[in-house]
Design a protein around this motif. Sequence first.
Motif, mmCIF file in Angstrom:
data_model
loop_
_atom_site.group_PDB
_atom_site.id
_atom_site.type_symbol
_atom_site.label_atom_id
_atom_site.label_comp_id
_atom_site.label_asym_id
_atom_site.label_seq_id
_atom_site.Cartn_x
_atom_site.Cartn_y
_atom_site.Cartn_z
ATOM 1 N N ASN A 282 0.841 -1.194 0.000
ATOM 2 C CA ASN A 282 0.000 0.000 0.000
ATOM 3 C C ASN A 282 0.881 1.251 0.000
ATOM 4 O O ASN A 282 2.091 1.184 0.130
ATOM 5 C CB ASN A 282 -1.002 -0.018 1.164
ATOM 6 C CG ASN A 282 -0.332 0.111 2.520
ATOM 7 O OD1 ASN A 282 0.618 0.855 2.698
ATOM 8 N ND2 ASN A 282 -0.848 -0.611 3.497
ATOM 9 N N ARG A 283 0.267 2.396 -0.144
ATOM 10 C CA ARG A 283 0.993 3.654 -0.282
ATOM 11 C C ARG A 283 1.929 3.933 0.896
ATOM 12 O O ARG A 283 3.074 4.320 0.695
ATOM 13 C CB ARG A 283 0.009 4.800 -0.449
ATOM 14 C CG ARG A 283 0.670 6.134 -0.705
ATOM 15 C CD ARG A 283 -0.364 7.173 -0.981
ATOM 16 N NE ARG A 283 -1.104 6.761 -2.164
ATOM 17 C CZ ARG A 283 -1.219 7.479 -3.266
ATOM 18 N NH1 ARG A 283 -0.672 8.646 -3.329
ATOM 19 N NH2 ARG A 283 -1.904 7.037 -4.287
ATOM 20 N N SER A 284 1.466 3.748 2.132
ATOM 21 C CA SER A 284 2.331 4.040 3.290
ATOM 22 C C SER A 284 3.507 3.055 3.362
ATOM 23 O O SER A 284 4.618 3.440 3.731
ATOM 24 C CB SER A 284 1.539 4.035 4.593
ATOM 25 O OG SER A 284 1.005 2.764 4.865
ATOM 26 N N GLU A 285 3.273 1.804 2.990
ATOM 27 C CA GLU A 285 4.367 0.826 2.972
ATOM 28 C C GLU A 285 5.402 1.198 1.915
ATOM 29 O O GLU A 285 6.609 1.113 2.158
ATOM 30 C CB GLU A 285 3.836 -0.582 2.709
ATOM 31 C CG GLU A 285 3.056 -1.156 3.870
ATOM 32 C CD GLU A 285 2.337 -2.443 3.506
ATOM 33 O OE1 GLU A 285 2.293 -3.329 4.375
ATOM 34 O OE2 GLU A 285 1.841 -2.572 2.375
ATOM 35 N N ARG A 286 4.937 1.629 0.744
ATOM 36 C CA ARG A 286 5.862 2.045 -0.317
ATOM 37 C C ARG A 286 6.676 3.256 0.118
ATOM 38 O O ARG A 286 7.880 3.312 -0.125
ATOM 39 C CB ARG A 286 5.106 2.341 -1.617
ATOM 40 C CG ARG A 286 4.662 1.092 -2.341
ATOM 41 C CD ARG A 286 4.180 1.393 -3.746
ATOM 42 N NE ARG A 286 3.134 2.388 -3.819
ATOM 43 C CZ ARG A 286 1.838 2.136 -3.840
ATOM 44 N NH1 ARG A 286 1.413 0.892 -3.796
ATOM 45 N NH2 ARG A 286 0.970 3.095 -3.921
ATOM 46 N N ARG B 63 7.480 4.074 3.144
ATOM 47 C CA ARG B 63 8.438 3.608 4.155
ATOM 48 C C ARG B 63 9.604 2.871 3.489
ATOM 49 O O ARG B 63 10.765 3.093 3.822
ATOM 50 C CB ARG B 63 7.733 2.726 5.178
ATOM 51 C CG ARG B 63 8.536 2.441 6.401
ATOM 52 C CD ARG B 63 7.756 1.791 7.537
ATOM 53 N NE ARG B 63 6.811 0.778 7.146
ATOM 54 C CZ ARG B 63 5.485 0.928 7.130
ATOM 55 N NH1 ARG B 63 4.947 2.073 7.491
ATOM 56 N NH2 ARG B 63 4.690 -0.047 6.766
ATOM 57 N N LEU B 64 9.317 2.015 2.514
ATOM 58 C CA LEU B 64 10.355 1.272 1.797
ATOM 59 C C LEU B 64 11.292 2.217 1.046
ATOM 60 O O LEU B 64 12.519 2.100 1.137
ATOM 61 C CB LEU B 64 9.726 0.291 0.811
ATOM 62 C CG LEU B 64 9.047 -0.938 1.407
ATOM 63 C CD1 LEU B 64 8.175 -1.621 0.354
ATOM 64 C CD2 LEU B 64 10.065 -1.908 1.956
ATOM 65 N N ILE C 68 9.048 10.195 7.814
ATOM 66 C CA ILE C 68 8.488 8.868 8.072
ATOM 67 C C ILE C 68 8.935 8.438 9.463
ATOM 68 O O ILE C 68 10.131 8.388 9.741
ATOM 69 C CB ILE C 68 8.987 7.832 7.044
ATOM 70 C CG1 ILE C 68 8.617 8.239 5.630
ATOM 71 C CG2 ILE C 68 8.468 6.435 7.373
ATOM 72 C CD1 ILE C 68 7.138 8.194 5.318
ATOM 73 N N ALA C 69 7.987 8.124 10.331
ATOM 74 C CA ALA C 69 8.312 7.711 11.695
ATOM 75 C C ALA C 69 7.911 6.254 11.899
ATOM 76 O O ALA C 69 6.778 5.956 12.251
ATOM 77 C CB ALA C 69 7.599 8.605 12.705
ATOM 78 N N PRO C 70 8.844 5.318 11.668
ATOM 79 C CA PRO C 70 8.508 3.905 11.861
ATOM 80 C C PRO C 70 8.261 3.599 13.342
ATOM 81 O O PRO C 70 8.927 4.148 14.210
ATOM 82 C CB PRO C 70 9.734 3.158 11.343
ATOM 83 C CG PRO C 70 10.842 4.141 11.360
ATOM 84 C CD PRO C 70 10.224 5.494 11.264
ATOM 85 N N GLN D 119 8.333 -2.089 12.657
ATOM 86 C CA GLN D 119 8.324 -1.661 11.258
ATOM 87 C C GLN D 119 9.722 -1.554 10.667
ATOM 88 O O GLN D 119 9.918 -1.864 9.493
ATOM 89 C CB GLN D 119 7.602 -0.329 11.095
ATOM 90 C CG GLN D 119 6.111 -0.436 11.180
ATOM 91 C CD GLN D 119 5.429 0.898 11.018
ATOM 92 O OE1 GLN D 119 6.032 1.956 11.205
ATOM 93 N NE2 GLN D 119 4.156 0.856 10.675
ATOM 94 N N THR D 120 10.699 -1.132 11.452
ATOM 95 C CA THR D 120 12.055 -0.996 10.929
ATOM 96 C C THR D 120 12.598 -2.346 10.505
ATOM 97 O O THR D 120 13.072 -2.507 9.370
ATOM 98 C CB THR D 120 12.985 -0.342 11.974
ATOM 99 O OG1 THR D 120 12.452 0.943 12.313
ATOM 100 C CG2 THR D 120 14.383 -0.169 11.434
ATOM 101 N N ALA D 121 12.516 -3.333 11.369
ATOM 102 C CA ALA D 121 13.002 -4.676 11.040
ATOM 103 C C ALA D 121 12.203 -5.268 9.882
ATOM 104 O O ALA D 121 12.775 -5.890 8.977
ATOM 105 C CB ALA D 121 12.919 -5.585 12.268
#
Length: 88
Positions: free
Chosen positions: A14-18, A20-21, A52-54, A58-60
């Motif tokens: 999804n958009r937020s995952e992209r 973050r990536l 972006i605040a993981p 989420q970081t791992a």
Amino acid sequence: MADERLHVNSGRYNRSERRRLITMLHVLAVYSDEKEPLTAYRLQLRMKECGIAPVGMQTAGTLSVLKEIGYDIRRQGESCFLGERIYP
């Protein structure tokens, strides 16, 4: 040439995952290397600077996804860095 692994129309993330990536990939490319790996804490701070605040794991998880889709994420103890930077 666009990198198809994070292409918007793929529908895999999804958009937020992209976001973050892509942000994590950017941070690793700009601020890390074998001589200067980033700890998870420093990686999160750099991502926050980019908006972006993981949270939580989420970081791992994001590091794992980047590795899974073919990016050369290398670990050095508790730190990580982007290894090979030339992609087909």
